[in-house]
Design an enzyme around this catalytic site. Structure first.
Site, PDB file in Angstrom:
ATOM      1  N   ARG A   1       0.924  -0.953  -0.029  1.00  0.00           N
ATOM      2  CA  ARG A   1      -0.033   0.003  -0.020  1.00  0.00           C
ATOM      3  C   ARG A   1       0.867   1.388   0.090  1.00  0.00           C
ATOM      4  NH1 ARG A   1      -2.373   2.953   4.952  1.00  0.00           N
ATOM      5  NH2 ARG A   1      -3.583   4.676   3.965  1.00  0.00           N
TER       6      ARG A   1
ATOM      7  N   HIS B   1      -3.008  10.788   0.956  1.00  0.00           N
ATOM      8  CA  HIS B   1      -2.240  10.730   2.343  1.00  0.00           C
ATOM      9  C   HIS B   1      -1.615  11.874   2.556  1.00  0.00           C
ATOM     10  CE1 HIS B   1      -0.528   7.392   5.270  1.00  0.00           C
ATOM     11  NE2 HIS B   1      -0.521   8.402   5.669  1.00  0.00           N
TER      12      HIS B   1
ATOM     13  N   GLU C   1      -6.953   8.711   6.676  1.00  0.00           N
ATOM     14  CA  GLU C   1      -7.274   9.152   8.132  1.00  0.00           C
ATOM     15  C   GLU C   1      -7.764  10.605   7.970  1.00  0.00           C
ATOM     16  OE1 GLU C   1      -3.870   8.503  10.909  1.00  0.00           O
ATOM     17  OE2 GLU C   1      -4.208   6.282  10.763  1.00  0.00           O
TER      18      GLU C   1
ATOM     19  N   ASN D   1      -7.005   1.919  10.109  1.00  0.00           N
ATOM     20  CA  ASN D   1      -5.456   2.014  10.539  1.00  0.00           C
ATOM     21  C   ASN D   1      -5.813   1.948  12.123  1.00  0.00           C
ATOM     22  OD1 ASN D   1      -4.965   2.466   7.858  1.00  0.00           O
ATOM     23  ND2 ASN D   1      -4.137   4.818   8.273  1.00  0.00           N
TER      24      ASN D   1
ATOM     25  N   TYR E   1      -3.722   1.627  15.649  1.00  0.00           N
ATOM     26  CA  TYR E   1      -2.930   1.824  16.573  1.00  0.00           C
ATOM     27  C   TYR E   1      -3.107   1.800  18.146  1.00  0.00           C
ATOM     28  CZ  TYR E   1       0.083   3.343  12.491  1.00  0.00           C
ATOM     29  OH  TYR E   1       0.433   3.277  11.283  1.00  0.00           O
TER      30      TYR E   1
ATOM     31  N   GLU F   1      -3.307  -0.109   8.054  1.00  0.00           N
ATOM     32  CA  GLU F   1      -1.913   0.082   8.720  1.00  0.00           C
ATOM     33  C   GLU F   1      -2.094  -0.304  10.337  1.00  0.00           C
ATOM     34  OE1 GLU F   1      -0.816   4.283   9.135  1.00  0.00           O
ATOM     35  OE2 GLU F   1      -1.518   4.731   7.165  1.00  0.00           O
TER      36      GLU F   1
HETATM   37  C1  BG6 Z   1      -0.865   7.089  10.743  1.00  0.00           C
HETATM   38  C2  BG6 Z   1      -0.534   7.749   9.381  1.00  0.00           C
HETATM   39  O1  BG6 Z   1      -1.775   7.815  11.581  1.00  0.00           O
HETATM   40  O2  BG6 Z   1       0.101   6.854  11.560  1.00  0.00           O
HETATM   41  C3  BG6 Z   1       1.044   7.487   8.960  1.00  0.00           C
HETATM   42  O3  BG6 Z   1      -1.324   7.254   8.481  1.00  0.00           O
HETATM   43  C4  BG6 Z   1       1.782   7.807  10.172  1.00  0.00           C
HETATM   44  O4  BG6 Z   1       1.149   8.276   8.066  1.00  0.00           O
HETATM   45  C5  BG6 Z   1       1.418   6.520  11.236  1.00  0.00           C
HETATM   46  O5  BG6 Z   1       3.130   7.905  10.078  1.00  0.00           O
HETATM   47  C6  BG6 Z   1       2.246   6.603  12.421  1.00  0.00           C
HETATM   48  O6  BG6 Z   1       2.300   7.998  13.144  1.00  0.00           O
HETATM   49  P1  BG6 Z   1       3.352   8.735  13.594  1.00  0.00           P
HETATM   50  O7  BG6 Z   1       3.067   9.891  14.058  1.00  0.00           O
HETATM   51  O8  BG6 Z   1       4.050   7.741  14.662  1.00  0.00           O
HETATM   52  O9  BG6 Z   1       4.389   8.922  12.612  1.00  0.00           O
END
Ligand code: BG6
Length: 490
Positions: A77, A121, A167, A299, A301, A377
């Site tokens: 991607r 993006h 995002e 995405n 995290y 992601e």
């Molecule tokens: C996501 C984005 O929010 O998180 C990416 O789509 C980004 O572009 C990734 O790099 C990690 O975030 P960071 O702030 O740790 O670079």
């Protein structure tokens, strides 16, 4: 009956974004982006890092894709830089820019890697920012449509998977609520909702254009899914959780999937004079696009905790995605506040680590929207080091991805249809606000914050070999011990 491993054809992937890897910010006819401009404002990025050179993927894409092929990666991607292909954002196209992405796509296909293209993006042509304020002006919807049609026509014969927006909640929140991303505005809630409405319309037009030209293509948008747990069983805290979900998740995903805004949230904005202005026909357009999307991009995290917040309570928006979020409680008065989760650890940048949260995302999307899922992601930013013996030992990244993959598998067993899992990221790259020291890749890139700080050479980390084995066994063996292999390699 629960099967071992993943469905046949599962796309084990990895992801990147143009500004974070390409460099070559002003060559071969590329126009400047809002990020090329923003990073030059003192104090905006970590040690004033820029993506001018980034990790030089523009010149080293063949080497990078070769490394992907060697790993056995099934999908890659990446995003297209709008100002690289249409330097002024509208009007004339830049053939050299288009050719670059032809090359990337063809190289992927030659190695049996499925290209997955993100249309936006975050790197907006600066010319549109100057001309009319970028996303603030409804004109952008038509300009985005022209850009989308340009790339769809050019690559649609070879690209099957498309992601319209990356995002949207994050680039608009950091851009208009906390001034951490361009255009650097703060507390402009009205404009925040207005630019989001424009971005939703732009997404919708792109979906319709794609489906008209290539009905077989698969399309969705990638949402920064941020599931929330109620702080405890106090009923008001569950209401706070519902508020957080409405204002951080469903405001976007409901539009992508249903073509409408969540009712309670919309009413709240109307009551506070913050609802976006809409033209007649907007909702029909959003609905039409919603009926044509194929998957929800996720995405993932971290998760959040939600607790009630008084009308004069804590305020501080959208600090996720920055190092400044660490340990801070943030919130929206009268809706929710979000303290740290005492049950979970955090990364070095204060992001909660919660593998189960990925399963929560998948379960939620499956039950609410009944759509297939592309995990576009997921990954861990860490301070990796190349050691004297040349190895980059990143067991923490292996553990992070392993535990998330295990939860994704449970979600599949529970009924979620998941097509792809893309780690963030393949090579190390520029973290928008945190420079080059926050590394996410399977491949270490020799550079630090200063532009001429390294050779930009690539080195495989331990996690590279681990993911290679995961792909080879289609996710059956997640316990592969890289040390045995690397003892031989070394
Ligand atoms: C996501 C984005 O929010 O998180 C990416 O789509 C980004 O572009 C990734 O790099 C990690 O975030 P960071 O702030 O740790 O670079």
């Amino acid at each position: 009956m629960v099967n071992k491993g993943f469905p046949e054809g599962f796309l084990w992937g990895s992801a990147s974004a143009a500004y974070q890897i390409e460099g070559a910010h002003d060559v071969d006819g590329k126009g400047l982006s809002n990020w090329d401009t923003f990073v030059r404002i003192p104090g905006k990025t970590f040690q004033a890092t820029t993506g001018d050179k980034a990790v030089d993927h523009y010149n080293r894409y063949q080497e990078d894709i070769q490394l992907m092929a060697e790993m056995g990666l099934k999908a890659y991607r990446f995003s297209i830089s709008w100002p690289r292909v249409i330097p002024k954002g509208t009007g004339e196209v830049n053939e050299l820019g288009l050719q670059f992405y032809d090359n990337v796509i063809n190289e992927c296909l030659a190695h049996g890697i499925v290209p997955m293209v993100t249309m936006y993006h975050w790197d907006l042509p600066q010319a549109l920012e100057v001309a009319y304020g970028g996303w603030e002006n409804r004109q952008i919807v038509d300009d985005f449509e022209q850009y989308a049609k340009t790339i769809i026509k050019r690559y649609g014969d070879r690209v099957k998977y498309w992601i319209t927006m990356n995002e949207q909640s994050i680039f608009t929140g950091l851009g208009w609520q906390s001034a951490m991303h361009p255009p650097g505005k703060k507390d402009d809630d009205n404009m925040f909702y207005q630019v989001n409405h424009h971005a939703h319309l732009a997404h919708a037009k792109a979906v319709l254009a794609l489906k008209k030209l290539f009905p077989e293509a698969k399309v969705g948008a990638s949402h920064a899914h941020y599931p929330a747990y109620a702080f405890d069983c106090k009923p008001e805290n569950n209401i706070a959780r519902m508020n957080l979900e409405d204002f951080r998740n469903y405001w976007w995903m409901d539009v992508y999937a249903f073509g409408r805004y969540p009712k309670r949230a919309f009413k709240h904005l109307q009551d506070h004079g913050m609802a976006p202005e809409m033209d007649e026909g907007d909702l029909d357009l959003l609905k039409k696009a919603a009926s044509q999307i194929d998957f929800m991009g996720v995405n993932y995290y971290q998760t959040a905790v939600a607790e009630e917040n008084a009308a004069d309570g804590i305020k501080a928006n959208m600090e996720a995605n920055s190092s400044e979020a660490k340990g801070k409680t943030h919130g929206v008065p009268s809706l929710y506040k979000s303290p740290a989760n005492p049950h979970l650890g955090q990364t070095d940048w204060g992001w909660t680590i919660d593998p189960v949260g990925l399963r929560v995302c998948c379960r939620d999307i499956t039950s609410r929207y009944d759509l297939p899922i592309v995990i576009s992601e997921n990954g861990l930013g860490a301070f990796d080091k190349k050691e004297a013996d040349g190895r980059i030992r990143d067991p923490y990244r292996i553990d992070y991805i392993k535990t998330h993959v295990e939860q994704m598998k449970l979600a599949i067993d529970e009924g979620s249809e998941i097509w792809a899992y893309c780690t963030w990221s393949f090579t190390d790259l520029l973290s928008w606000l945190n420079g080059y020291q926050k590394r996410y890749g399977f491949v270490f890139v020799d550079r630090e914050e200063a532009e001429d700080s390294g050779t930009l050479d690539r080195f495989k980390k331990d996690s590279y070999y681990w993911y290679q084995h995961v792909i080879k066994t289609n996710g059956v063996d997640l316990d592969f011990d890289v040390s045995s292999l690397l003892a031989r390699v070394d």
